[in-house]
Design an enzyme around this catalytic site. Sequence first.
Site, PDB file in Angstrom:
ATOM      1  N   ARG A  43       0.882  -1.185   0.000  1.00 43.38           N
ATOM      2  CA  ARG A  43       0.000   0.000   0.000  1.00 43.38           C
ATOM      3  C   ARG A  43       0.907   1.218   0.000  1.00 43.38           C
ATOM      4  NH1 ARG A  43      -2.463   4.225   0.158  1.00 43.38           N
ATOM      5  NH2 ARG A  43      -4.609   4.535   0.860  1.00 43.38           N
ATOM      6  N   GLU A  85     -11.658   4.930  -4.751  1.00 47.14           N
ATOM      7  CA  GLU A  85     -11.901   3.490  -4.597  1.00 47.14           C
ATOM      8  C   GLU A  85     -12.454   2.849  -5.873  1.00 47.14           C
ATOM      9  OE1 GLU A  85     -10.915   1.760  -2.109  1.00 47.14           O
ATOM     10  OE2 GLU A  85     -10.491   3.393  -0.716  1.00 47.14           O
ATOM     11  N   ARG A 118      -0.460  -5.269   5.156  1.00 47.46           N
ATOM     12  CA  ARG A 118       0.145  -4.787   3.909  1.00 47.46           C
ATOM     13  C   ARG A 118       1.433  -4.034   4.213  1.00 47.46           C
ATOM     14  NH1 ARG A 118      -5.004  -1.593   1.593  1.00 47.46           N
ATOM     15  NH2 ARG A 118      -4.669  -0.632   3.623  1.00 47.46           N
TER      16      ARG A 118
END
Length: 174
Positions: free
Chosen positions: A66, A74, A116
């Site tokens: 990320r 999104e 992440r």
Amino acid sequence: MTRTRAAGWMVAFVLLGLIGGGVLRRGPDGPDRSIGSHAVVEATVTRVVDGDTVKVRAAGHDDTVRYIGVDTPETKKPGTPIQCFGKAASAFNQRLVQGRGVTLRTDAEPRDRYGRLLAYVYRRDDGLFVNASLVRRGFATTLTIAPNLGHAGELAGLEREARRGDVGLWRACR
């Protein structure tokens, strides 16, 4: 319990502790939990998930990255409709990094609550700072989350320029 059996259990508990604590790497397809703060990792982007998230392969391990300091509209969040300029941001990110070698630089906190890897991403062949490029071209806004503040000022300045220049999402999503 015999001494041998007790020793076996002791070894098992120690190994479980090391694996759970991130000291040992998981199997070949699991994330490398040994990556710490302010690390530099060479990787290859295997898949672009969306505008600010990619899958990479580094040192024989697959991981999800990320991007630090940026947020794109999104396209994949469950229960959330595709947002304005989301598909464009994903496509731009794909053009920037798909299949390419990248250098990942972590900041103070190397992973988020989802596991992440959090990183500033640079293309290896030309040094392009991908996070900054997304903001500069209007495909992302800044998202500053402490303690990962290494490029917060730079990214905020690029966002102001993109907004003033009315580029990307600043033009398309009024």
